[in-house]
Design an enzyme around this catalytic site. Structure first.
Site, mmCIF file in Angstrom:
data_model
loop_
_atom_site.group_PDB
_atom_site.id
_atom_site.type_symbol
_atom_site.label_atom_id
_atom_site.label_comp_id
_atom_site.label_asym_id
_atom_site.label_seq_id
_atom_site.Cartn_x
_atom_site.Cartn_y
_atom_site.Cartn_z
ATOM 1 C CD GLU A 198 -25.029 -10.440 40.724
ATOM 2 O OE1 GLU A 198 -25.588 -10.716 41.649
ATOM 3 O OE2 GLU A 198 -24.415 -10.929 39.804
ATOM 4 C CB CYS B 185 -22.532 -14.088 45.628
ATOM 5 S SG CYS B 185 -21.402 -13.209 44.748
ATOM 6 C CG HIS C 167 -20.354 -13.446 39.621
ATOM 7 N ND1 HIS C 167 -20.954 -13.822 41.166
ATOM 8 C CD2 HIS C 167 -19.592 -14.797 39.452
ATOM 9 C CE1 HIS C 167 -20.368 -14.848 41.592
ATOM 10 N NE2 HIS C 167 -19.742 -15.404 40.606
ATOM 11 C CB CYS D 159 -22.490 -9.540 43.472
ATOM 12 S SG CYS D 159 -21.512 -10.638 41.981
#
EC number: 3.5.4.33
Length: 172
Positions: free
Chosen positions: A59, A87, A57, A90
């Site tokens: 992040e 999410c 992801h 993260c």
């Protein structure tokens, strides 16, 4: 608008530019920028499909780079700018890395872990709290995501239509 708000917008625009790179790679368009002392120390965009890595992801990519730059897994006094509410995975990484603040654009009602679905960043069981600033360039961030998913739905619809036409065969 205050200097701080202008600063947040500046870095969020950078995150939006990274999100567009994800779009170009046919990934969900989320971008993230990790800032320490007004300097970028990490950046990323969603890449789980292309990298065959469910943790890739935006992040996480930015946090990984930040750790390498600072030569520390503790990312104290940093701010992470991200176009979409993080999410659970993260948000957990943000707590573990001890970032000071996350600034995000659009909320994510389905999987948001900064208050929409659950609030990992302020959970009483966590040993660190992350300051949350939300809604910076909200409309631009949300529009990028909705345009991406609209395009994907149209592509899927066109593929299904082509498959039906191909399978129909000649008229008898």
């Amino acid at each position: 608008m205050s200097d701080v708000e202008l600063d947040h917008e500046y870095w969020m625009r950078h995150a939006l530019t990274l999100a567009k790179r994800a779009w170009d790679e046919r990934e969900v368009p989320v971008g993230a920028v990790l800032v320490h002392n007004h300097r970028v120390i990490g950046e990323g965009w969603n890449r789980p499909i292309g990298r065959h890595d469910p943790t890739a992801h935006a992040e996480i990519m930015a946090l990984r780079q930040g750790g390498l730059v600072l030569q520390n897994y503790r990312l104290l006094d940093t701010t992470l700018y991200v176009t979409l509410e993080p999410c659970v995975m993260c948000a957990g990484a943000m707590v573990h890395s001890r970032i000071g603040r996350v600034v995000f654009g659009a909320r994510d009602a389905k999987t948001g872990a900064a208050g929409s679905l659950i609030d990992v960043l302020h959970h009483p069981g966590m040993n660190h709290r992350v300051e949350i600033i939300e809604g910076v360039l909200r409309d631009e961030c949300a529009t990028l995501l909705s345009d991406f998913f609209r395009m994907r739905r149209q592509e899927i619809k066109a593929l299904k239509k082509a498959d039906r036409a191909e399978g129909a065969g000649p008229a008898v």
